[in-house]
Every structure is written in structure tokens, then in C-alpha cells.
Design a protein around this motif. Structure first.
Motif, PDB file in Angstrom:
ATOM      1  N   ALA A 128       0.898  -1.319   0.354  1.00 17.07           N
ATOM      2  CA  ALA A 128      -0.214  -0.091  -0.016  1.00 17.07           C
ATOM      3  C   ALA A 128       1.460   1.511  -0.028  1.00 17.07           C
ATOM      4  CB  ALA A 128      -0.897  -0.180   1.281  1.00 17.07           C
ATOM      5  N   VAL A 129       1.956   1.827   1.319  1.00 18.97           N
ATOM      6  CA  VAL A 129       2.682   2.210   0.791  1.00 18.97           C
ATOM      7  C   VAL A 129       3.481   3.214  -0.705  1.00 18.97           C
ATOM      8  CG1 VAL A 129       5.089   3.064   1.781  1.00 18.97           C
ATOM      9  CG2 VAL A 129       2.798   1.978   3.195  1.00 18.97           C
ATOM     10  N   ASP A 130       4.355   1.628  -1.306  1.00 19.60           N
ATOM     11  CA  ASP A 130       4.670   1.510  -2.472  1.00 19.60           C
ATOM     12  C   ASP A 130       4.042   1.888  -3.693  1.00 19.60           C
ATOM     13  OD1 ASP A 130       6.574   0.804  -1.305  1.00 19.60           O
ATOM     14  OD2 ASP A 130       6.523  -1.585  -2.426  1.00 19.60           O
ATOM     15  N   ARG A 131       2.382   2.113  -3.236  1.00 17.51           N
ATOM     16  CA  ARG A 131       1.462   2.213  -4.392  1.00 17.51           C
ATOM     17  C   ARG A 131       1.746   3.542  -4.238  1.00 17.51           C
ATOM     18  NH1 ARG A 131       0.447   2.461  -8.817  1.00 17.51           N
ATOM     19  NH2 ARG A 131      -0.980   3.047  -9.527  1.00 17.51           N
ATOM     20  N   LEU A 132       0.794   4.287  -3.201  1.00 18.75           N
ATOM     21  CA  LEU A 132       0.836   5.637  -2.882  1.00 18.75           C
ATOM     22  C   LEU A 132       1.788   6.285  -3.210  1.00 18.75           C
ATOM     23  CD1 LEU A 132      -1.036   5.203   0.862  1.00 18.75           C
ATOM     24  CD2 LEU A 132      -1.966   6.475  -1.302  1.00 18.75           C
ATOM     25  N   THR A 133       2.946   5.686  -2.753  1.00 16.53           N
ATOM     26  CA  THR A 133       3.802   6.298  -3.442  1.00 16.53           C
ATOM     27  C   THR A 133       4.450   7.004  -5.378  1.00 16.53           C
ATOM     28  OG1 THR A 133       5.953   5.380  -1.812  1.00 16.53           O
ATOM     29  CG2 THR A 133       7.053   6.598  -3.531  1.00 16.53           C
ATOM     30  N   GLU A 134       4.422   5.919  -5.836  1.00 20.70           N
ATOM     31  CA  GLU A 134       3.943   5.238  -7.321  1.00 20.70           C
ATOM     32  C   GLU A 134       2.913   6.924  -7.794  1.00 20.70           C
ATOM     33  OE1 GLU A 134       2.900   1.469  -8.257  1.00 20.70           O
ATOM     34  OE2 GLU A 134       4.700   0.913  -7.292  1.00 20.70           O
ATOM     35  N   LEU A 135       2.167   6.734  -7.012  1.00 22.96           N
ATOM     36  CA  LEU A 135       0.080   7.633  -7.548  1.00 22.96           C
ATOM     37  C   LEU A 135       1.121   9.219  -7.238  1.00 22.96           C
ATOM     38  CD1 LEU A 135      -2.182   5.544  -6.092  1.00 22.96           C
ATOM     39  CD2 LEU A 135      -2.084   6.402  -8.061  1.00 22.96           C
ATOM     40  N   LEU A 136       1.239   9.283  -6.584  1.00 23.12           N
ATOM     41  CA  LEU A 136       2.525  10.975  -6.297  1.00 23.12           C
ATOM     42  C   LEU A 136       3.777  10.792  -6.936  1.00 23.12           C
ATOM     43  CD1 LEU A 136       2.747  10.694  -1.948  1.00 23.12           C
ATOM     44  CD2 LEU A 136       1.943  12.676  -3.847  1.00 23.12           C
ATOM     45  N   HIS A 137       3.891   9.819  -8.006  1.00 18.41           N
ATOM     46  CA  HIS A 137       5.405  10.365  -8.892  1.00 18.41           C
ATOM     47  C   HIS A 137       4.335  10.625 -10.350  1.00 18.41           C
ATOM     48  CE1 HIS A 137       8.726   7.750  -6.409  1.00 18.41           C
ATOM     49  NE2 HIS A 137       8.506   9.587  -6.418  1.00 18.41           N
TER      50      HIS A 137
END
Length: 265
Positions: A128-137
Motif C-alpha cells: 500500500a505504501v509503495d502504491r501511494l508513492t507511485e501515485l504521487l510520482h
């Protein structure tokens, strides 16, 4: 028909995968017993016994040498298949729905499965953390609106890159996040205060779920009892988008600007 009668019929159908497979097969097209033994991989005796049960309940009739599903049999089949679909949704989205309900988020039930779900699991606890980070990018160059009950370096770094890429970010955090940001992430806090592309609000109440929004995409993050992000639902469904926008506006209406909170700290 009484409630017990309906329960008996449902229990009869659900009590055997072969019964379900047979009703599904006859729902597709009329079948002879010999054809059913091949279609559902059952013995002729089993097939005949189940056909007898179906006929007792008026789910099928025999016409010529083949068995045909009746209108009530079709309804029973279709309702059971719909139930299986709902159970599958519950299995897939249950944790997300339960975590949101626990904190009273009032997420629309019809929108539970209206999108892609990323779930943190034992084999990948940071999914979940990784996906949120991808969305920010992915939001670089866009207008981003977000609500976050936590602060971590990974999010700070991704937000900084998004700002460098031309994004405009509106972020809502709570007072616990402000205190942790000041104590642990001073440079990120300074940028949030002084970067023209960043507007940060502070909620007077603790935040218990997350929101992320840019372009036509809306995301909702469910957190566990330890405030770890567990599930991220991302969707372009109108019901999800409208709910996210409404929740963001309601948080902003009650929040203060970060600068005012820091000055009074």
C-alpha cells in the motif's frame, strides 16, 4: 412459502458443488442425463438423484429426453450466482470495507468494488505504501489533493519530487502528524510552509483514513488499528470521485493552515 422453505432450498443447492454445476449446465442449455454426467463429472446415479431434487422444487422439467430449466429455476440459479459474486467481493474487499467502517468513514457500499485494490500482505507488507508513492510520482504536473493520517520519509520524498515536477499539492494532516513532522522531518516541514506549490491544512481531529485525488483518479486508503496503510482503492468511478471530493472539502472546512498551527505551537 415460508422463510424455512426458502432456507431449505438455498441450503439444498449450496450443499453440493455438483448441484450448483448441474443447475448451471441446464441453465445454459437443455441437457440429457448422459450429457450431464460428462458436463459435471458425476455418476449417473448422482445425476438422477439431483435431477429428482430439482424436479421436486420445480427448478427443472423433463421435456422429451432432455431436462429444461424453468423460469423459477433460472431465478434461483441467477440469484445464487449473484450471491457467489458478492461473497467473492467480500473476500477481496472485506478488509478495506471493515477498516473504513471501523472509523465511520461512511464509504458508499455500491462503490466498494469500483476500482483496483492494492492490499498489504505478509509477503509484501509495504504494498500500500509503495502504491501511494507511485501515485504521487504519477501526479507530477497535476493538481493533487490528499489527506494523510501518517508521515513517512517515502511520502515526503515522493511529494518533493512531485512539486519539483510542477505539481500543486493540497494536503490535510492532523496535529500528531504536524508534531512528528517538526521533530523528525524538518526540511520537509519547511518546504511545506514556504513552497508556493504546497498548501497544507491541519485537521483539529485525528485522521483515520487517507484520500488521494488528481485528474480523474480518486483513491481511498484504509489503515489498520496501528495506523499502517493496509488497502488502497483507486478508481475513476463517479461515486468514488464524488465521495472523495466531498470528504476533502469537509476536512478543509474544519482545518487550519499549517503556518497558523506552527506559529501558535
Amino acid at each position: 412459502m415460508t422463510v424455512d422453505d426458502g432456507h431449505d432450498g438455498a441450503q439444498y443447492l449450496a450443499g453440493s458443488p455438483v448441484r450448483v454445476a448441474m443447475l448451471r449446465a441446464i441453465r445454459e442449455e437443455p441437457r440429457r442425463p448422459a450429457g450431464l454426467t460428462d458436463a459435471v463429472d458425476a455418476t449417473r446415479t448422482t445425476v438422477q438423484r439431483i435431477l429428482s431434487g430439482f424436479r421436486e422444487r420445480d427448478w427443472v422439467v423433463k421435456r422429451g429426453a432432455a431436462y429444461h430449466v424453468t423460469p423459477t429455476g433460472k431465478r434461483v440459479h441467477d440469484a445464487y450466482e449473484a450471491l457467489l459474486d458478492e461473497v467473492e467481493v467480500a473476500d477481496r474487499y472485506g478488509r478495506f470495507a471493515a477498516d473504513l467502517e471501523r472509523v465511520g468513514a461512511d464509504f458508499p457500499p455500491a462503490a466498494i468494488d469500483a476500482g483496483e485494490l492494492t492490499v498489504a500482505a505478509d509477503r509484501n507488507p509495504l504494498a500500500a505504501v509503495d502504491r501511494l508513492t507511485e501515485l504521487l510520482h504519477e501526479g507530477r504536473g497535476s493538481e493533487i489533493r490528499a489527506v494523510s493520517p501518517v508521515v513517512i520519509q517515502q511520502f515526503n520524498d515522493a511529494a518533493a519530487e512531485a512539486l519539483d515536477g510542477g505539481a500543486e499539492i493540497e494536503l490535510i494532516i492532523d496535529r500528531d502528524v504536524v508534531e512528528e513532522s517538526i521533530a523528525e522531518f524538518g526540511p520537509a516541514t519547511d518546504r511545506a510552509l514556504h513552497d508556493d506549490g504546497a498548501t497544507v491544512y491541519v485537521s483539529p481531529e485525528p485522521l483515520e483514513y487517507g484520500i488521494f485525488r488528481y485528474d480523474d483518479l480518486a483513491c481511498v486508503t484504509a489503515y489498520d488499528r496501528r495506523n499502517n496503510p493496509r488497502c488502497v482503492l483507486e478508481s475513476t468511478d463517479q461515486a468514488v470521485v464524488e465521495w472523495v471530493d466531498e470528504r476533502f472539502e469537509s476536512f478543509v472546512a474544519e482545518a487550519q493552515c499549517l503556518s497558523a498551527v506552527v506559529e501558535n505551537a
